[in-house]
Design a protein around this motif. Sequence first.
Motif, short mmCIF file in Angstrom:
data_model
loop_
_atom_site.label_atom_id
_atom_site.label_comp_id
_atom_site.label_asym_id
_atom_site.label_seq_id
_atom_site.Cartn_x
_atom_site.Cartn_y
_atom_site.Cartn_z
N SER A 157 -3.35 0.99 -2.43
CA SER A 157 -3.92 0.11 -3.48
C SER A 157 -5.29 0.59 -4.10
O SER A 157 -6.18 0.61 -3.37
N LEU A 163 -10.57 -7.56 -2.64
CA LEU A 163 -9.84 -7.19 -1.36
C LEU A 163 -9.01 -8.23 -0.92
O LEU A 163 -8.39 -8.25 0.15
N PRO A 209 -4.89 -6.61 -2.29
CA PRO A 209 -3.97 -5.26 -1.93
C PRO A 209 -2.86 -5.54 -0.78
O PRO A 209 -2.89 -6.23 -0.12
N GLU A 216 -1.70 -0.17 2.78
CA GLU A 216 -2.52 0.24 4.03
C GLU A 216 -3.74 0.76 3.83
O GLU A 216 -4.51 0.72 4.46
N TYR A 217 -3.88 1.46 2.72
CA TYR A 217 -4.92 2.10 2.20
C TYR A 217 -5.58 1.58 1.00
O TYR A 217 -4.79 1.47 0.02
N ILE A 218 -6.84 1.41 0.77
CA ILE A 218 -7.51 1.05 -0.17
C ILE A 218 -8.51 1.76 -0.76
O ILE A 218 -9.34 2.46 -0.14
N ARG A 258 -8.83 2.45 5.53
CA ARG A 258 -7.62 1.51 5.91
C ARG A 258 -7.93 0.16 5.80
O ARG A 258 -8.98 -0.43 5.95
N LYS A 259 -6.85 -0.50 5.38
CA LYS A 259 -6.94 -2.08 5.03
C LYS A 259 -7.38 -2.85 6.25
O LYS A 259 -7.95 -3.80 6.55
N SER A 260 -6.92 -2.09 7.56
CA SER A 260 -7.09 -2.79 9.01
C SER A 260 -8.46 -2.66 9.28
O SER A 260 -8.96 -3.51 10.05
N LEU A 299 -10.96 -3.80 7.45
CA LEU A 299 -11.26 -5.30 7.04
C LEU A 299 -11.34 -6.34 8.33
O LEU A 299 -11.96 -7.38 7.88
N THR A 302 -15.99 -7.82 5.16
CA THR A 302 -15.86 -7.42 3.83
C THR A 302 -17.39 -7.12 3.57
O THR A 302 -18.06 -6.91 4.64
#
Length: 337
Positions: free
Chosen positions: A3, A75, A78, A81-83, A160-162, A164, A168
Amino acid sequence: MISVLIPTYNYAHFLDETIQSVLNQSFTDFELIVVDNHSTDNTTEVVEKYLTDPRVSYYRNETNLGLVGNWNMCLRYPKAEYIKFICADDKIHPEMLDKFYAVMELYPNVSLITCDKQLFDGQPWVVELPLKHLQQGKKVIFDTMTSKSWIGEPTSVMFRKSNLSLGTFRNDYTLHVDWEMWNRQLTVGDCYIIPEALAYIRAHASQHTRAVSSKACFEEYYMAKLMYDYQGFDNAEDKVQIRRIVREKAAQCAKKAMYKQIPKITNKKSRETFFKALSITAREGVFLKGLGLLWNGFQTKTKKRLLKTAMLIPVTMVSTIIQSEDIPVSVISLFVK
C-alpha cells in the motif's frame, strides 16, 4: 501487495512527478492511495486523471487535520501487508518497491526498511546511512538516539502493517513524529538498510530557527524517556545506556532552550521555554553539563570566525602579529587546543 500512501496538502505542482514515480515502478502489485488534507489548489484535478488506473484511489478530508492527522488518516485505508509512505513532493527510484518487497519477504523478522537517499531540486547530493543491511532493531534505536535521526523521512521507509498494533503517529510530536514512530516499530523487529539511493527527497530552502531547535531538543528528551518502557530494553546494561542518553538530551535542553533564552527572558515565549528547560535540567541534574556544551559550542564558533578572519590577513602581517606580545593566551589557545 504494497500500500503506497501519499498524504498531500496544496502540493498539486509536485504531485504529477510523485504519482508517476510510483506508476513507473518495476513492481506492479501495489495500491496507490492519495489522501488530500483539504487542499485549496488544484490537487483534485491533478489526481483525477490517474483514477482510470484501478490501483489508484483518492480521498479528500472534509477539513484540514494537520500534518500528523493526515498521516494517520492515510493509515485507515491500506489493504496490503506492507505500508509505504511517499511525501507529496518526493519521488522514488523505479526499483524501490521491488527491492523493498524482496527484503520483507526474505526476512520475516524485519519490522522496517530504509535506504540511502538522493536530494534533488537544489544542491544535489547522496545521503549515505551509517549502517548497512540487516541490523538489530535495538542497535538502530540506540545508534540514532546517540547520533541523529538517520533512519529518514517517510519517503525512505517501508514497514509492516502489523506494526500499527503499537499505535499510529503521535500528535504530541511535530518535528520528530516519524522518528518516534520508527523507534517504536523497531522494538518488535529488525531494521534493514539498503545501501542504495532509492528515495529522492526534494530539498526545500529552509532556515532552522532557535525556536525549532528548542522544540527539537524537548522532543528528543521525551523520546529518550520513552526508552525506559520499550519492550526488550529491560536489562541493566540497557538501563545504564538509556540513562546516559536521557541526561545527554536533557543537557541539550539546558544548552539550546535554557541558557540561550536568558538574553530574551523578558519575552513571554522565551520565558516559557526557559522554565520548561529549567525543569528538565533540574530533574536530570545537568546544569554544568549543559553549560559545558554551550561553552564548547561557543569555542567552536569563535575558532571558525577567527580562522576565517585570519585567512584575510596577509602572511607578512600574520608573522608580525604572532611575534608581538599583544595576543592574549586565551585567543591563541582557541587555535592550538
